[in-house]
Design a protein around this motif. Structure first.
Motif, PDB file in Angstrom:
ATOM      1  N   ALA A 145       0.812  -1.213   0.000  1.00 61.24           N
ATOM      2  CA  ALA A 145       0.000   0.000   0.000  1.00 61.24           C
ATOM      3  C   ALA A 145       0.851   1.272   0.000  1.00 61.24           C
ATOM      4  O   ALA A 145       0.339   2.364   0.234  1.00 61.24           O
ATOM      5  N   GLY A 146       2.166   1.128  -0.260  1.00 61.37           N
ATOM      6  CA  GLY A 146       3.014   2.315  -0.186  1.00 61.37           C
ATOM      7  C   GLY A 146       4.366   2.069  -0.830  1.00 61.37           C
ATOM      8  O   GLY A 146       4.507   1.267  -1.749  1.00 61.37           O
ATOM      9  N   THR A 147       5.369   2.763  -0.320  1.00 67.99           N
ATOM     10  CA  THR A 147       6.701   2.714  -0.896  1.00 67.99           C
ATOM     11  C   THR A 147       7.484   1.513  -0.369  1.00 67.99           C
ATOM     12  O   THR A 147       7.171   0.975   0.693  1.00 67.99           O
ATOM     13  N   PRO A 148       8.532   1.077  -1.064  1.00 69.34           N
ATOM     14  CA  PRO A 148       9.397   0.038  -0.519  1.00 69.34           C
ATOM     15  C   PRO A 148      10.188   0.550   0.685  1.00 69.34           C
ATOM     16  O   PRO A 148      10.497   1.752   0.794  1.00 69.34           O
ATOM     17  N   HIS A 149      10.533  -0.384   1.562  1.00 68.62           N
ATOM     18  CA  HIS A 149      11.324  -0.077   2.750  1.00 68.62           C
ATOM     19  C   HIS A 149      12.498  -1.035   2.794  1.00 68.62           C
ATOM     20  O   HIS A 149      12.329  -2.243   2.625  1.00 68.62           O
ATOM     21  N   LEU A 150      13.698  -0.487   3.052  1.00 67.99           N
ATOM     22  CA  LEU A 150      14.933  -1.233   2.878  1.00 67.99           C
ATOM     23  C   LEU A 150      15.811  -1.060   4.115  1.00 67.99           C
ATOM     24  O   LEU A 150      16.119   0.072   4.512  1.00 67.99           O
ATOM     25  N   PHE A 151      16.215  -2.169   4.714  1.00 66.82           N
ATOM     26  CA  PHE A 151      17.079  -2.161   5.895  1.00 66.82           C
ATOM     27  C   PHE A 151      18.479  -2.560   5.431  1.00 66.82           C
ATOM     28  O   PHE A 151      18.694  -3.697   5.002  1.00 66.82           O
ATOM     29  N   THR A 152      19.425  -1.609   5.479  1.00 64.88           N
ATOM     30  CA  THR A 152      20.679  -1.752   4.729  1.00 64.88           C
ATOM     31  C   THR A 152      21.891  -2.109   5.575  1.00 64.88           C
ATOM     32  O   THR A 152      22.991  -2.219   5.038  1.00 64.88           O
ATOM     33  N   GLY A 153      21.735  -2.331   6.890  1.00 65.76           N
ATOM     34  CA  GLY A 153      22.902  -2.638   7.709  1.00 65.76           C
ATOM     35  C   GLY A 153      23.969  -1.567   7.543  1.00 65.76           C
ATOM     36  O   GLY A 153      23.663  -0.372   7.552  1.00 65.76           O
ATOM     37  N   ASP A 154      25.220  -1.995   7.367  1.00 67.28           N
ATOM     38  CA  ASP A 154      26.308  -1.026   7.168  1.00 67.28           C
ATOM     39  C   ASP A 154      26.763  -0.975   5.713  1.00 67.28           C
ATOM     40  O   ASP A 154      27.898  -0.586   5.418  1.00 67.28           O
ATOM     41  N   SER A 155      25.889  -1.362   4.780  1.00 66.92           N
ATOM     42  CA  SER A 155      26.263  -1.328   3.366  1.00 66.92           C
ATOM     43  C   SER A 155      25.884  -0.028   2.676  1.00 66.92           C
ATOM     44  O   SER A 155      26.519   0.345   1.686  1.00 66.92           O
ATOM     45  N   LEU A 156      24.872   0.663   3.178  1.00 67.67           N
ATOM     46  CA  LEU A 156      24.450   1.929   2.582  1.00 67.67           C
ATOM     47  C   LEU A 156      23.993   2.880   3.669  1.00 67.67           C
ATOM     48  O   LEU A 156      23.180   2.507   4.516  1.00 67.67           O
ATOM     49  N   PHE A 157      24.531   4.102   3.606  1.00 67.06           N
ATOM     50  CA  PHE A 157      24.183   5.177   4.530  1.00 67.06           C
ATOM     51  C   PHE A 157      23.828   6.430   3.733  1.00 67.06           C
ATOM     52  O   PHE A 157      24.208   6.545   2.566  1.00 67.06           O
ATOM     53  N   PRO A 158      23.170   7.394   4.366  1.00 64.90           N
ATOM     54  CA  PRO A 158      23.094   8.705   3.738  1.00 64.90           C
ATOM     55  C   PRO A 158      24.518   9.240   3.526  1.00 64.90           C
ATOM     56  O   PRO A 158      25.300   9.305   4.469  1.00 64.90           O
ATOM     57  N   GLY A 159      24.876   9.511   2.291  1.00 65.79           N
ATOM     58  CA  GLY A 159      26.203  10.051   2.017  1.00 65.79           C
ATOM     59  C   GLY A 159      27.213   9.053   1.510  1.00 65.79           C
ATOM     60  O   GLY A 159      28.345   9.437   1.182  1.00 65.79           O
ATOM     61  N   PHE A 192      15.209   4.017   3.191  1.00 59.89           N
ATOM     62  CA  PHE A 192      16.139   3.030   3.750  1.00 59.89           C
ATOM     63  C   PHE A 192      16.584   3.391   5.152  1.00 59.89           C
ATOM     64  O   PHE A 192      16.686   4.551   5.527  1.00 59.89           O
ATOM     65  N   TYR A 193      16.834   2.324   5.902  1.00 60.20           N
ATOM     66  CA  TYR A 193      17.128   2.374   7.331  1.00 60.20           C
ATOM     67  C   TYR A 193      18.515   1.756   7.541  1.00 60.20           C
ATOM     68  O   TYR A 193      18.666   0.541   7.436  1.00 60.20           O
ATOM     69  N   PRO A 194      19.532   2.540   7.870  1.00 58.95           N
ATOM     70  CA  PRO A 194      20.888   1.993   7.996  1.00 58.95           C
ATOM     71  C   PRO A 194      21.203   1.471   9.390  1.00 58.95           C
ATOM     72  O   PRO A 194      20.427   1.642  10.334  1.00 58.95           O
ATOM     73  N   GLY A 195      22.375   0.857   9.509  1.00 60.61           N
ATOM     74  CA  GLY A 195      22.802   0.281  10.777  1.00 60.61           C
ATOM     75  C   GLY A 195      23.231   1.285  11.820  1.00 60.61           C
ATOM     76  O   GLY A 195      23.324   0.948  13.006  1.00 60.61           O
ATOM     77  N   HIS A 196      23.488   2.509  11.408  1.00 61.59           N
ATOM     78  CA  HIS A 196      23.834   3.599  12.313  1.00 61.59           C
ATOM     79  C   HIS A 196      23.233   4.875  11.737  1.00 61.59           C
ATOM     80  O   HIS A 196      23.179   5.057  10.521  1.00 61.59           O
TER      81      HIS A 196
END
Length: 217
Positions: A145-159, A192-196
């Motif tokens: 019903a909406g956008t994809p959500h992605l939990f990226t651990g320490d592989s992708l961060f803002p920046g 996306f939701y990163p590990g830190h």
């Protein structure tokens, strides 16, 4: 309250209600790791992503409704300090990519590219991202019903992508996988939701991809 994804060590979780899933983001010390409790809104089934530290706080977040599984995004110790205690007290399954299984403190069931992990009526797709560690993974929830959500651990961060210790082969593997498997497959509104640290969207980060590749980290 509108979800921002901003959490601090020792602070309250940030809670986001999706159509079928509740996402509770908690920061644990001492390295400001993010742990994510996913709860199916129709069945109450729960999965924890990264039992990073502070087992008592994680167990309080989990509450009395039980826990089906703990998924560890990669083998670095700051992402599994509380794993053994959380598994022992909840009876949850421990899950990790096969290439990182030897780095965990307890035996775990292994995952591979394309596997799905159920969260009640919802499901997480396993995406293997080589480079930060051999078996690093991201976990994708496609909200119907909406956008994809992605939990990226320490592989992708803002920046930028995760740390590859200035190893050009590891960096090339990680940036290639992130570009092809994440940015190449998923739309800009993917959250996306990163590990830190803070969350972001693929659209906010996409314009910087050439810069990340050129700088080599």
């Amino acid at each position: 309250m509108t979800y921002s994804g901003d959490v601090t060590p020792g602070g309250a979780p940030a809670v986001r209600e999706l159509s079928g899933l509740t996402v509770s983001k908690l920061s644990v010390g001492p390295m400001d790791n993010n742990a994510y409790l996913l709860t199916c809104r129709s069945t109450g089934d729960q999965v924890l992503i990264d039992a990073a530290n502070e087992a008592p706080r994680l167990l309080e977040l989990i509450g009395g409704d039980g826990l089906d599984a703990v998924i560890t995004t990669h083998r670095h110790m700051d992402h599994w300090v509380a794993l053994e205690e959380v598994v022992a007290k909840t009876g949850a399954r421990a899950l990790v990519h096969a290439d990182d299984a030897e780095g965990l403190p307890i035996p775990a069931e292994t995952l591979t590219e394309g596997d799905t992990v159920p969260v009640g009526d919802c499901a997480l797709e396993v995406i293997h991202l080589r480079g930060h560690t051999p078996g690093s993974i991201a976990l994708l929830y496609r909200d119907p019903a909406g956008t994809p959500h992605l939990f990226t651990g320490d592989s992708l961060f803002p920046g930028g992508v995760g740390n590859t210790d200035k190893d050009p082969e590891r960096f090339a593997a990680l940036i290639d996988d992130v570009e092809r498997k994440l940015f190449g497959r998923l739309p800009d509104d993917t959250w996306f939701y990163p590990g830190h640290g803070k969350d972001s969207t693929l659209g906010a980060e996409r314009p910087a991809l050439p810069q990340w590749r050129a700088r080599g980290w």
